[in-house]
Scaffold this active site. Structure first.
Site: not given
Lengths: 269, 269
Positions: A29, A73, A96
Site C-alpha cells: 500500500k 490494518q 476502508d
C-alpha cells in the site's frame, strides 16, 4: 491536484504487530502511494501494545489536516477491541469503509456510503471493466466476513444481482455455487473451489489469500487463493489469479478512496 | 417497572399524511401500547407539511425524557427527505432500528445493534417460537426494502441460514424460491407465491400487506399478503396468515424494543 491547488492526498496506515501477511499488504500500500503521488505516513505499534496507544494513533491522524484517509490494518491482535478502535476513526477518513455508518449506508437502498470498502469495490470494478453483466445474474458469495463477504454481497445486490451467501454452516455449498453466473469467494481455504463447483461459462473472482510456507519465496511464504485455478479455467469464462488478481485492485481502490476524500475536503471536482 | 421505579416506557409516533394503511398501522400501535401499559404520544402532520415541521417533531421527542422510543411511520409523502428525517432521530430511541448505524451493526458480525427492526424481529420470533431450525437452512427472502427485505436477510444470516435475496430483477424467482426451507416474502404483490413456488414442507412467512378495496370492511379496504394462502397450505408445513400473522408480531416487537429502551435508560434489568 498538486499542480492546481498545491496539495496532495495523504494516507495514514496503522500497523499493529508482526503478522507477515499484514506487513506485506501494508508495504504494498505504501509503495503504491509513492508511485501515485499520494503522501503516506505510517504508525507501527508492537504486538503487545495497549488499546489506548492504537486509539491515540487513530485520533492523531483524525486531527491531521494533511491526512485524508486513515487505515487500521486488520486483523488486530486478539487483545485489542477492533470495534472500539474502528468506532473512533473519523467517518470522513474511513477509506476502508468499515465504519457501521458506511456499512449501513452501503446496505440500504437509496443511501450512499462515503466510502465503499476497497476489496469489494475492486471486485466490482473488475466485473464492470471486463464487461460482465451483473443485473439479474445469479451471484454466489462464499464467506461472510465484515471486510469482504458482507460488503461484496451488499454491493452485488446494489447492482441488482440475485445474491446468495454461502458460509461455514451452509449445507451443499458446491451445489449452490454451481448455479451461479458470478462467484466471489473469500473463504481463505486453499483449493476449496474445484471445477465441479462451477457452472460452464461462469465468472470467478478469487479473494482468498492464504499464506503458505514457501522457502523459495523472498519472504518465506506465498499467497494462495480459494480457487483451484487450473481446474477453474477449464469451466469458467474468466478467473482472477492469486496473487495478481483482486490484490492490486484493492490497493488501487484504496488510492481512489483516498483521492476522493482529499477532493471532498478541498472541494476539488 | 411502574411498581418498582414509578416509571412507564413511552413511545412517540409521528404520522404524516393520510395514507389509509399507515393510519391503520398507527392506530393498532397506539392501541397495543394502551393494552401493555406503555404511554404513547402522537404527532399528526398534514400531507403537505414542511420537512422542518417533521424534523421539529422528531427533535422534540428526542429531548423528551418520558419518551424512550420514537417512530416515524413510513412511507413518508414523496416531497419529504426520509433519510434526512431519520438521521436526526436519536440512535438511542430508534425503536424501528432504521438508522444506518443500527443497520450497519445488524449487518456486521460481532456487532450488536441497539434495536432490531420490528418486522424482521417478529419474523425471527415466529420461527424460533415455532421450533423452526434456522442454522444451515436455505432461506429465500423476496423483496429487498430497507424496512423488511434487507434487515430480515441480515437477521437470517446472523442466525446462520444460507440466504438468497430475490427481487424485481431476479430471473426465475419461482425456481430459486422452490429450493428454500424458509421463505420470507415482502414483495407487496397479492398472490405472487403459488404452490408451485414452494418446496414440500417449507415454512412460509408472509410479510406482504397490500390494501385492497373492500366495501364490506369497516375501513373500506382489507390487507392481503403475497402468498396464495390456500394453495401454500397444501405444500408448506407452516404459513403465516394475512392479516393476523406477522402484523401482530411487528407490534409486539415494537413494544418490546420500547420497553428495552426504557430499561436501558433507567438501568432496570
Amino acid at each position: 491536484m498538486k499542480e492546481c491547488i498545491g496539495k496532495v492526498p495523504g494516507l495514514a496506515v496503522i500497523l499493529v504487530g508482526d503478522r507477515r501477511d499484514s506487513q506485506t499488504y501494508v508495504r504494498n500500500k505504501i509503495k503504491a502511494c509513492e508511485e501515485a503521488g499520494i503522501k503516506s505516513v505510517m504508525a507501527e505499534l508492537p504486538n503487545y501494545c495497549a488499546e489506548d496507544d492504537v486509539m491515540t494513533a487513530v485520533l492523531k491522524f483524525n486531527e491531521d489536516p494533511s491526512v485524508h484517509g486513515v487505515l487500521v490494518q486488520l486483523p488486530l491482535p486478539e487483545h485489542l477491541d477492533e470495534e472500539k478502535i474502528l468506532n473512533v476513526l473519523s467517518l470522513e477518513k474511513d477509506v476502508d469503509g468499515f465504519h457501521p455508518v458506511n456499512m449501513g449506508n452501503l446496505a440500504m437502498r437509496g443511501r450512499e456510503p462515503l466510502f465503499i470498502p476497497c476489496t469489494p469495490k475492486g471486485c466490482l470494478e473488475l466485473l464492470i471493466r471486463s464487461g460482465v453483466e451483473i443485473a439479474g445474474k445469479k451471484a454466489v458469495v462464499i464467506g461472510r466476513s465484515n471486510i469482504v463477504g458482507l460488503p461484496i454481497s451488499l454491493l452485488l445486490q446494489r447492482h441488482h444481482a440475485t445474491v446468495s451467501i454461502v458460509h461455514a454452516c451452509t449445507k451443499n455449498p458446491e451445489q449452490i455455487t454451481r448455479e451461479a453466473d458470478i462467484v466471489v469467494t473469500a473463504a481463505g481455504v486453499p483449493n476449496l473451489i474445484r471445477s465441479s463447483w462451477l457452472k460452464q461459462g461462469s465468472v470467478v473472482i478469487d479473494v482468498g489469500t492464504c499464506p503458505i510456507e514457501d522457502p523459495s519465496s523472498e519472504f518465506g511464504y506465498r499467497l494462495v487463493g480459494d480457487v483451484c485455478y487450473e481446474e477453474a479455467l477449464r469451466v469458467a469464462s474468466a478467473v482472477t489469479p492469486v496473487p495478481g488478481g483482486v490484490g492490486p485492485m484493492t490497493i488501487a481502490m484504496l488510492l481512489c478512496n483516498t483521492l476522493d476524500s482529499a477532493k471532498r475536503v478541498y472541494g476539488f471536482a
